[in-house]
Design a protein around this motif. Structure first.
Motif, PDB file in Angstrom:
ATOM      1  N   LYS A  28       5.584 -23.885  40.034  1.00  0.00           N
ATOM      2  CA  LYS A  28       5.116 -23.232  41.255  1.00  0.00           C
ATOM      3  C   LYS A  28       5.358 -24.183  42.422  1.00  0.00           C
ATOM      4  O   LYS A  28       4.530 -25.028  42.733  1.00  0.00           O
ATOM      5  CB  LYS A  28       3.627 -22.875  41.153  1.00  0.00           C
ATOM      6  CG  LYS A  28       3.137 -21.995  42.296  1.00  0.00           C
ATOM      7  CD  LYS A  28       1.697 -21.557  42.070  1.00  0.00           C
ATOM      8  CE  LYS A  28       1.230 -20.647  43.211  1.00  0.00           C
ATOM      9  NZ  LYS A  28      -0.173 -20.186  42.993  1.00  0.00           N
ATOM     10  N   SER A  83       0.895 -16.878  32.795  1.00  0.00           N
ATOM     11  CA  SER A  83       0.167 -16.846  34.067  1.00  0.00           C
ATOM     12  C   SER A  83      -0.316 -18.249  34.436  1.00  0.00           C
ATOM     13  O   SER A  83      -0.728 -19.020  33.570  1.00  0.00           O
ATOM     14  CB  SER A  83      -1.035 -15.894  33.962  1.00  0.00           C
ATOM     15  OG  SER A  83      -1.920 -16.310  32.953  1.00  0.00           O
ATOM     16  N   GLU A  84      -0.261 -18.573  35.713  1.00  0.00           N
ATOM     17  CA  GLU A  84      -0.671 -19.888  36.234  1.00  0.00           C
ATOM     18  C   GLU A  84      -0.074 -21.031  35.407  1.00  0.00           C
ATOM     19  O   GLU A  84      -0.793 -21.895  34.886  1.00  0.00           O
ATOM     20  CB  GLU A  84      -2.198 -19.997  36.247  1.00  0.00           C
ATOM     21  CG  GLU A  84      -2.904 -18.965  37.112  1.00  0.00           C
ATOM     22  CD  GLU A  84      -2.545 -19.114  38.591  1.00  0.00           C
ATOM     23  OE1 GLU A  84      -2.366 -20.261  39.062  1.00  0.00           O
ATOM     24  OE2 GLU A  84      -2.435 -18.077  39.274  1.00  0.00           O
ATOM     25  N   GLN A  87       1.348 -23.668  36.197  1.00  0.00           N
ATOM     26  CA  GLN A  87       1.232 -25.007  36.779  1.00  0.00           C
ATOM     27  C   GLN A  87      -0.064 -25.713  36.392  1.00  0.00           C
ATOM     28  O   GLN A  87      -0.228 -26.902  36.662  1.00  0.00           O
ATOM     29  CB  GLN A  87       1.349 -24.935  38.308  1.00  0.00           C
ATOM     30  CG  GLN A  87       0.115 -24.416  39.041  1.00  0.00           C
ATOM     31  CD  GLN A  87       0.046 -22.897  39.051  1.00  0.00           C
ATOM     32  OE1 GLN A  87       0.833 -22.217  38.400  1.00  0.00           O
ATOM     33  NE2 GLN A  87      -0.893 -22.359  39.802  1.00  0.00           N
ATOM     34  N   THR A  88      -0.984 -24.996  35.729  1.00  0.00           N
ATOM     35  CA  THR A  88      -2.284 -25.607  35.416  1.00  0.00           C
ATOM     36  C   THR A  88      -2.431 -25.851  33.912  1.00  0.00           C
ATOM     37  O   THR A  88      -1.869 -26.781  33.371  1.00  0.00           O
ATOM     38  CB  THR A  88      -3.431 -24.720  35.956  1.00  0.00           C
ATOM     39  OG1 THR A  88      -3.271 -23.376  35.450  1.00  0.00           O
ATOM     40  CG2 THR A  88      -3.402 -24.660  37.474  1.00  0.00           C
TER      41      THR A  88
END
Length: 368
Positions: free
Chosen positions: A33, A258-259, A261-262
């Motif tokens: 991201k 989903s997400e 980057q975390t």
């Protein structure tokens, strides 16, 4: 204050390890991201600055304020229920003076500091009922506050850090064996209970994650995140598809995670850096953990030893759980990968922990 330090004892290689790991994280985050990459770079600069400052402050001086640290921890965790921000059904963030952060991440470091003081002070009476009961009450309050956010994964990691500190402080093996004799059958009973449809021990979403892990074919909607992460890592093969690739067959580019980057940043690293890149991340985490333990062995006192082992437990347990989740070896939990996942609170908190370890290393015990 600085005169007491011999800078030949400053563990430069530990700084190199955490910096390299953070830079790999920044590179992978930029691919996952791009819009948040600059913020993570800022987090690295802020974290390194905090690390250097903390590393030059005598940890013995910091521990003089242990009860204030404990109360600050409770205050920050309590503020979540007053001014907390809701995100994804959980209230884990607060904003103070325009700064948004996650208290539970900082809480791990504050708990390490407090119990490094507490166990060192009561070392001679550690195995008495009074001290053990007091320690469980003191850890129980922040654990309850974290669990109610809800944040079960952080609660478990924090509890594991506490158990590691208790063991290092000198908990009797008789007590350890007695606890194991109770917890092992209790764990089996717990597992059998949560498998029941009408169980009330876990929230519905928590049970759903466990069942999706055990039976991914039956709980497809809940298991897709982990299954796609496993697929992404496998598709990276030896050298990966390359950072910022535009391959149409990329799991990341298809938004199947989903997400990314975390919590699932390791899946992106596996896909784009391959087995080699993923192995380097694991190796650096291992080296950082080992370095903290090596510094602990030379600490001048028990509190310094506990600080180093506490930080080692934090990084080791959290890194292990995160990677196990992404590779499907554990049920899905919301834990960041230390120094790699996007998130300034986690990143800066980890660097503060390393700063404390470096300060312990600057004051080794004297022989002869």
């Amino acid at each position: 204050m600085l005169k007491q330090y011999k800078f030949k004892n400053y563990r430069i290689r530990l700084i190199i390890y955490v910096t390299l790991l953070s830079m790999i994280g920044i590179a992978v985050i930029g691919s996952a991201k791009h819009s948040v990459q600059k913020m993570q770079i800022f987090g690295l600069i802020l974290g390194l600055t905090a690390m250097v400052i903390v590393s030059l402050i005598d940890y013995s001086f910091i521990l003089k304020f242990s009860w204030l640290i404990y109360l600050l921890n409770l205050a920050l965790l309590g503020l979540i229920y007053v001014i907390g921000d809701d995100a994804g059904g959980a209230t884990r963030w607060i904003s103070i003076a325009g700064i948004r952060f996650q208290p539970s991440e900082l809480s791990k470091i504050l708990i390490i500091l407090f119990f490094a003081y507490f166990f060192a002070k009561y070392q001679e009476r550690l195995n008495t009922i009074g001290v053990l009961a007091a320690s469980f009450v003191l850890i129980g309050i922040p654990l309850i506050l974290i669990k109610k956010q809800p944040d079960l994964s952080t609660t478990i990691i924090t509890a594991l850090i506490f158990i590691a500190l208790l063991f290092i402080a000198g908990l009797s093996y008789k007590i350890i064996l007695s606890v194991l004799a109770i917890t092992v059958p209790s764990a089996l009973i717990f597992i059998s209970i949560i498998m029941q449809d009408n169980q009330t021990l876990l929230d519905p979403y928590q049970k759903q994650r466990i069942m999706a892990w055990l039976q991914p074919d039956k709980y497809v909607d809940s298991a897709y995140q982990q299954q796609n992460a496993i697929m992404a890592i496998g598709s990276g093969q030896l050298w990966g598809k390359g950072l910022n690739n535009t391959n149409i067959d990329s799991v990341k580019n298809g938004n199947f995670i989903s997400e990314p980057q975390t919590d699932f940043i390791f899946a992106v690293a596996g896909e784009e850096l391959g087995f080699v890149g993923a192995a380097i991340i694991i190796l650096l985490l291992l080296l950082i953990t080992i370095e903290c333990i090596l510094i602990a062995r030379k600490a001048k006192d028990l509190s310094g030893k506990l600080i180093c082992c506490g930080v080692a437990a934090l990084l080791g347990f959290q890194g292990f759980v995160n990677i196990c989740v992404v590779t499907g070896l554990m049920p899905n939990t919301g834990l960041p990968l230390p120094f790699v996942s996007y998130g300034l609170t986690s990143l800066v908190s980890c660097f503060i922990g390393i700063g404390l370890v470096l300060n312990v290393g600057l004051q080794p015990k004297k022989y002869g």
